[in-house]
Design an enzyme around this catalytic site. Structure first.
Site, short mmCIF file in Angstrom:
data_model
loop_
_atom_site.label_atom_id
_atom_site.label_comp_id
_atom_site.label_asym_id
_atom_site.label_seq_id
_atom_site.Cartn_x
_atom_site.Cartn_y
_atom_site.Cartn_z
N ASP A 299 0.84 -1.20 0.00
CA ASP A 299 0.00 0.00 0.00
C ASP A 299 0.87 1.25 0.00
O ASP A 299 0.57 2.24 -0.67
CB ASP A 299 -0.92 0.00 1.22
CG ASP A 299 -1.80 -1.23 1.28
OD1 ASP A 299 -2.26 -1.69 0.23
OD2 ASP A 299 -2.02 -1.75 2.40
N HIS B 110 -5.25 -3.46 5.49
CA HIS B 110 -4.76 -3.85 4.17
C HIS B 110 -5.89 -4.40 3.31
O HIS B 110 -5.80 -5.47 2.72
CB HIS B 110 -3.65 -4.90 4.32
CG HIS B 110 -3.01 -5.32 3.04
ND1 HIS B 110 -2.40 -4.42 2.18
CD2 HIS B 110 -2.89 -6.54 2.44
CE1 HIS B 110 -1.93 -5.08 1.12
NE2 HIS B 110 -2.21 -6.36 1.26
#
Length: 337
Positions: A173, A200
């Site tokens: 990310d 996530h």
């Protein structure tokens, strides 16, 4: 991933990458024959911080080990296949990276993945509890928001849980946020940083563009588009591969970044900072949360505060709470059913 930046044309043409005086370190990759695992194995074979690379899967790992074993770097790779070789693989490990499980397919949510991957993760973490209880665990297997709590609960049942040693790998990310932000604003990606907090999956992924370095002002439309693209990065790759794969290469790159950071911290390097999903009290009501942490000889030595954020980002934290809480609860309940 400092070691990749040190690779020169001379190195690529055959010069051996040496680690002078480094502490011997054993790293295991669980699921090393898979899409993420093979690329991750290659990248970790390149790290000067790895002495021994243990590659585990149900099958296929002797071939992966033979392949990366031909790379002229200063670590030794060995493949382990099947449950009967799990003990030999894990014994003596300093870092265990777990990308094992099935990849996400078109139309499959991260929740769908839970039913398939939870049992795989639990069994592998039980192996860590038995054979390398002091190792750092880097969890890649999705859904990370649930698999990290599964790992924690499993280790607790064996009496060896150390919250400093269990990390959910949210580095992809961060990598995506850096790339999308840098490309949008025409910035050099070297040295650029964008913290990403939360979890996530989808809305739980929250890039803090207000804390980006270097900082460049974003319009409301740009900020919203970059945030959503970061949140939907995995879906973007699945669609681009027409359902025939998921984010394996970029995930391997991000996984290697995190694993190498853990190794550098264990070796005593100062100020090793990464974003990762860990047991945390940073956000009330959420027992696990991703923020920047400081890695060191004992693992996660300090969870850094979220810091100053704007109204958009504060709203993002509120928006993720219910989903992230449910995912954590699901992981805990799986282990206690």
């Amino acid at each position: 991933m400092a070691f990749l930046k040190k690779i020169t044309p001379l190195a690529l043409s055959g010069a051996r990458q040496m680690s002078t005086g480094a502490t011997p370190r054993k790293v295991a990759i669980m699921g090393a024959a898979g899409g993420i695992g093979q690329s991750l194995s290659m990248l970790m074979k390149m790290s000067p911080n790895v002495t021994e690379l243990a590659l585990y899967d149900l099958a296929g790992t002797p071939g992966v080990a033979a392949d990366v074993g031909h790379m002229n770097t200063n670590s030794v790779a060995k493949g382990y296949a099947g449950e009967e070789e799990l003990e030999a693989c894990l014994t003596g490990c300093d870092v265990v990276v777990i990308p094992a499980g099935v990849p996400r397919k078109p139309g499959m949510t991260r929740d769908d993945l839970f039913k398939i991957n939870a049992g795989i993760v639990q069994k592998l973490v039980e192996g860590c509890a038995k054979y390398c209880p002091g190792a750092m665990i880097n969890m890649i297997s999705n859904p990370v928001n649930s698999t990290v709590p599964i790992a924690a609960e499993t280790l607790k049942k064996h009496g060896v849980y150390d919250p400093k040693k269990v990390c959910g790998v949210t580095t992809l990310d961060v990598v995506r946020a850096r790339t999308f932000y840098g490309n949008k604003k025409g910035l050099d990606l070297n040295g650029l940083d964008v913290p990403v907090i939360g979890g996530h999956a989808g809305v739980t992924i929250l890039p803090l563009f207000s804390q980006a370095t270097p900082y460049v002002e974003l319009s409301d439309e740009e900020r919203d588009a970059l945030t959503k693209r970061t949140q939907d990065g995995g879906t973007e790759v699945v669609a681009a591969k027409a359902g025939k794969g998921s984010a394996t290469l970029s995930m391997a790159y991000a996984g290697a970044m995190m694993a190498d950071a853990c190794l550098r911290g264990l070796n005593g390097e100062k100020n090793v900072i990464e974003c990762t999903y860990v047991e945390s009290t940073e956000v009330e009501g959420l027992d696990f949360f991703a923020t920047k942490v400081r890695l060191g000889p004992t693992g996660v030595e300090e969870i850094l505060p979220i810091g100053d954020i704007n109204e958009y980002e504060a709203a993002g934290i509120e928006a993720m709470k219910e989903e992230l809480s449910d995912s954590i609860k699901k992981g805990v309940e799986f282990c206690n059913q």
